[in-house]
Scaffold this active site. Structure first.
Site, short mmCIF file in Angstrom:
data_model
loop_
_atom_site.label_atom_id
_atom_site.label_comp_id
_atom_site.label_asym_id
_atom_site.label_seq_id
_atom_site.Cartn_x
_atom_site.Cartn_y
_atom_site.Cartn_z
N HIS A 145 1.53 9.79 3.10
CA HIS A 145 0.47 9.30 3.09
C HIS A 145 -0.44 9.64 1.74
O HIS A 145 -0.86 8.97 1.07
CB HIS A 145 -0.44 9.34 4.16
CG HIS A 145 -1.74 8.76 4.16
ND1 HIS A 145 -2.12 7.40 4.71
CD2 HIS A 145 -2.83 9.12 3.53
CE1 HIS A 145 -3.36 7.21 4.34
NE2 HIS A 145 -3.73 8.22 3.70
N GLU A 146 -0.39 10.92 1.66
CA GLU A 146 -1.17 11.58 0.59
C GLU A 146 -0.53 11.53 -0.87
O GLU A 146 -1.17 11.18 -1.84
CB GLU A 146 -1.46 13.07 0.92
CG GLU A 146 -2.50 13.51 2.10
CD GLU A 146 -3.60 12.75 2.20
OE1 GLU A 146 -4.10 12.24 0.92
OE2 GLU A 146 -4.24 12.31 3.08
N HIS A 149 -1.44 7.94 -2.06
CA HIS A 149 -2.59 7.78 -2.62
C HIS A 149 -2.32 8.26 -4.05
O HIS A 149 -2.93 7.75 -5.07
CB HIS A 149 -3.66 8.68 -1.94
CG HIS A 149 -4.27 8.23 -0.83
ND1 HIS A 149 -4.88 7.10 -0.97
CD2 HIS A 149 -4.63 8.79 0.28
CE1 HIS A 149 -5.20 6.75 0.34
NE2 HIS A 149 -5.23 7.60 0.96
N GLU A 225 -6.36 2.47 2.35
CA GLU A 225 -5.75 3.25 3.49
C GLU A 225 -4.66 2.76 4.00
O GLU A 225 -3.60 3.33 4.34
CB GLU A 225 -6.86 3.56 4.34
CG GLU A 225 -7.93 4.70 4.20
CD GLU A 225 -7.23 5.82 3.56
OE1 GLU A 225 -6.39 6.59 4.38
OE2 GLU A 225 -7.65 6.53 2.74
#
Length: 293
Positions: A145-146, A149, A225
């Protein structure tokens, strides 16, 4: 480098748009006639609005390390740290970005964040609480997930949006304040410059417009997100990403312990509503399940 160029072009575009609109509406002539230089105000608004956001972005890694006490893993001290480095390296390679710095910070809250002004020189950090609360496969999804980003350039894009709305807030608050001040002082020929009302109205309008601007930035943050969750599902597996979000549900009523300036870059946030940087976990899980279906 492309995103820095985009940052500068956006800055110029905002100033040009504001200038053209003011010219078409005759605002520039009104302000100039009453002693306020429109060009100077536009430049001031752009420098303060965009400049402040850019400086925050440039200092983001340093601020993140200082505010959370994150320690970058340079030489792994145990198998867990080695696994973190190897997992981030593998995901970064799959995402086509440079290897980020990997750090651990001491906090009982399960959380993680990514920051940095360059996707090839970013920082990914996880809390000790996350490592204790989650299974390894769930941590893998959080790291994905990071990395999502970073690969999506979310930090730079969010800075661009924040800078644009800041520019509008600074500009409009002063234009409105000047108009109110001139209206209250009509017939007074002793001094055509701004008075006390200008300063008071400017402060009030900056707060009011700033609230609206915060809603805009938060709305974009919530949208990104979902994209980062999709990236986590891509790099680690959809079921792992769903399991990680489900694990976070048991902590959803507790506020985030990340510093305020870092909250938008975390995996979770306790606050909900129009000012929340994250959508509800239920919606994020539903989006992943729907995509799987």
């Amino acid at each position: 480098m492309k995103r820095i160029a985009l940052f500068l072009l956006t800055n110029i575009a905002v100033v040009l748009v504001l200038g053209v609109v003011c010219s078409l509406l005759g605002v520039d002539r009104y302000l100039t006639a009453n002693g306020l230089n429109l060009t100077s105000l536009l430049i001031f608004s752009a420098v303060m609005g965009m400049g402040g956001s850019f400086i925050s972005l440039a200092m983001s890694k340093w601020m993140a390390k200082r505010s959370t006490g994150a320690e970058v893993i340079t030489q792994p001290r145990n198998s867990a740290e080695m696994w973190l480095l190897q997992t981030v390296e593998r995901q970064a390679r799959a995402a086509g970005i440079g290897m980020p710095e990997v750090a651990i910070y001491d906090s009982p809250e399960p959380n993680a964040f990514a920051t940095g002004m360059n996707k090839n020189n970013a920082l990914v950090a996880v809390s000790t609480g996350l490592l204790r609360a989650m299974k390894q496969e769930e941590v893998e999804a959080v790291l994905g997930h990071e990395i999502g980003h970073v690969a999506n350039g979310d930090m730079v894009t969010l800075t661009l949006i924040q800078g644009v709305v800041n520019t509008f807030v600074i500009f409009l608050s002063r234009v409105i304040a000047y108009a109110v001040d001139q209206f209250l002082r009509r017939g007074d020929s002793r001094d055509s410059g701004p008075g006390v009302a200008y300063m008071l109205v400017s402060l009030v309008m900056q707060v009011v417009l700033g609230i609206g601007a915060s809603m805009i930035v938060a709305a974009f943050s919530r949208y990104r997100e979902f994209r980062a969750d999709a990236a986590g599902a891509q790099f680690a597996g959809r079921r792992k990403m769903i399991a990680a979000l489900q694990r976070l549900q048991s902590f959803k009523d507790s506020p985030s312990q990340l510093p305020k300036e870092m909250t938008a870059f975390g995996i979770r946030e306790g606050m909900m509503g129009l000012f929340s940087s994250h959508p509800p976990l239920e919606k994020r899980i539903a989006a992943l399940e729907q995509a799987q279906g």
